[in-house]
Motif scaffolding. Structure first.
Motif, short mmCIF file in Angstrom:
data_model
loop_
_atom_site.label_atom_id
_atom_site.label_comp_id
_atom_site.label_asym_id
_atom_site.label_seq_id
_atom_site.Cartn_x
_atom_site.Cartn_y
_atom_site.Cartn_z
N GLU A 182 -1.76 11.01 24.55
CA GLU A 182 -3.06 10.75 23.95
C GLU A 182 -3.00 10.86 22.43
O GLU A 182 -3.62 10.06 21.71
CB GLU A 182 -4.10 11.73 24.51
N SER A 223 3.83 15.73 17.85
CA SER A 223 3.40 14.33 17.90
C SER A 223 4.09 13.52 16.81
O SER A 223 4.53 12.39 17.05
CB SER A 223 1.88 14.24 17.74
N TRP A 228 1.16 18.68 29.14
CA TRP A 228 1.43 18.54 27.71
C TRP A 228 1.97 17.14 27.37
O TRP A 228 1.75 16.64 26.27
CB TRP A 228 2.39 19.63 27.23
N LEU A 257 0.97 20.88 18.44
CA LEU A 257 0.72 19.54 18.97
C LEU A 257 0.87 18.49 17.86
O LEU A 257 1.44 17.42 18.07
CB LEU A 257 -0.68 19.48 19.57
N GLU A 260 -4.29 25.06 26.45
CA GLU A 260 -4.73 24.52 25.16
C GLU A 260 -3.66 24.81 24.12
O GLU A 260 -3.67 25.84 23.45
CB GLU A 260 -6.06 25.16 24.74
N GLN A 315 -1.04 15.08 27.01
CA GLN A 315 -1.70 15.38 25.74
C GLN A 315 -0.98 14.70 24.58
O GLN A 315 -1.61 14.18 23.65
CB GLN A 315 -1.76 16.89 25.53
#
Length: 403
Positions: free
Chosen positions: A289, A32, A283, A28, A22, A286
């Motif tokens: 997404e 991103s 990752w 994140l 997590e 992730q």
């Protein structure tokens, strides 16, 4: 299905602050945003961007997290094609040059490959990474040391970095403590299409640069050129391939089955590229997404040159390379093939399926295949461009694409 080793996955995730099942929301989120900025730069009018963007902390972190795993995987897939030749260097010094390597993706790919396969043995590696950014090269050294911390027996394995603007000057680096010996592997990834982008004779200058790299290659060495799977960059690589084969002593190891001019350049809308399956690191999925991307396959164009004439499969064999996906149509399946004669489309109607041609259904992009008993109908005095396999015909996969 290709998958990164657990060791390199751990190193990359940790360096990108995405370790653990997590990742921290702030990490994140920041990465991103960086991935979106990089994507914009790479896909919209970003010719000649070089690696200057990696001096931005957010972009550097995003590149490390998202693009390095992808690019590293592409290099390792091609190393799998070269494995029989790499194994010949067992116990010998193996010299590698990563040109425009940024964070050292090519060098790190080979180091991880060697630690996973012992081909060549990691202790024999002598790595050099060239890039125009000193800051990026310092990050490259940090990443290298992070990986070596996972393999303590090789913690003193040296890495040489050379700061150099390839458009202005290109001295072939001599590795410290060794005479001027050639390299056994030279990796040039996502670099050529960025060089000389404002020049009227960009192709000529790129050819001259790659010719210099060929001169620095050992007689039993491999020159690996990888470009994005876009039409413009891929066709540029095809044109460079033609120029090198026409004027310099080299041949194509892969992907081509011949050294004739590239058939993909005959029509303006054609280009040749690869698409290989891989298991995305957690990752990367992730990040996909979070930003709305889907990096579930690896797409790229490439060519590997040799000076000793060795090839992935024997020349002049009755084989073809599949250069498209298998297209499922109503009552029929079709693929595009490439060989020394050119590109051609071949299909098999479902009603003509037989035991001898059943393997046609497994054809995939990048596979090397053999087909027997193809017919082409004559229309208005000319043979159809579409060939079909008869029920008596044969279909065989000689070598599947490396995944």
């Amino acid at each position: 299905m290709y998958e990164l080793s657990s060791r390199i996955s751990k190193v990359l995730a940790t360096c990108a602050r995405l370790d653990g099942s997590e990742p921290r929301p702030d990490a994140l989120r920041d990465i991103s945003c960086g991935v979106l900025r990089l994507s914009e730069m790479f896909t919209r009018g970003s010719s000649g961007i070089g690696t200057g963007y990696l001096e931005d902390a957010q972009l550097r972190e995003a590149y490390l997290a998202y693009y390095v795993p992808v690019n590293l995987a592409k290099v390792q897939i091609l190393l799998a094609e070269l494995q029989p030749l790499l194994a010949e260097h067992k116990g010998k010094e193996f010299r590698v040059l990563d040109v425009g390597g940024g964070p050292g993706t090519g060098a790190l790919a080979l180091l991880d490959w060697a630690c996973s396969t012992s081909s060549p043995p990691p202790g024999t590696l002598r790595m050099t990474v060239m890039d125009r950014s000193g800051a990026v090269l310092r990050g490259c050294t940090e990443l290298w040391q992070s990986y070596l911390a996972e393999v303590p027996e090789y913690r003193n394995l040296p890495l040489q970095t050379v700061e150099c603007n390839l458009e202005r000057t290109f001295p072939i680096p001599v590795q410290a403590g060794t005479p001027a010996l050639g390299y056994h592997l030279i990796v040039v990834q996502n670099v050529l299409s960025e060089l000389y982008s404002e020049s009227l004779d960009a192709v000529k200058k790129r050819v001259a640069l790659v010719a210099k790299l060929l001169s620095a290659l050992e007689e039993d060495g491999s020159l690996m050129l990888i470009e994005p799977a876009l039409r413009a960059t891929s066709r540029g690589l095809h044109e460079l391939r033609n120029q090198l084969l026409g004027h310099y002593q080299c041949s194509v190891y892969s992907p081509c089955l011949h050294d004739e001019n590239c058939p993909a350049l005959v029509r303006q809308d054609d280009w040749c590229h690869e698409e290989r399956n891989w298991e995305r690191p957690a990752w990367v999925a992730q990040l996909d997404e979070a930003v709305g991307f889907i990096k579930d396959t690896l797409k790229f164009s490439y060519v590997v040159f040799r000076k000793d004439g060795k090839t992935l499969v024997p020349r002049n064999a009755p084989s073809h390379r599949v250069v498209s996906e298998l297209r499922v149509m109503k009552g029929e399946k079709r693929v595009w093939l490439c060989d020394s004669v050119g590109r051609s489309e071949v299909g098999r109607q479902d009603k003509d399926r037989s035991q001898s041609n059943a393997a046609f259904e497994q054809f995939h992009r990048g596979a090397i295949v053999k087909i027997g008993d193809i017919v082409r109908k004559e229309r208005k005095g000319k043979l159809s461009t579409l060939g079909r396999i008869l029920p008596t015909g044969t279909a065989e996969i000689i070598r599947p694409a490396q995944n």
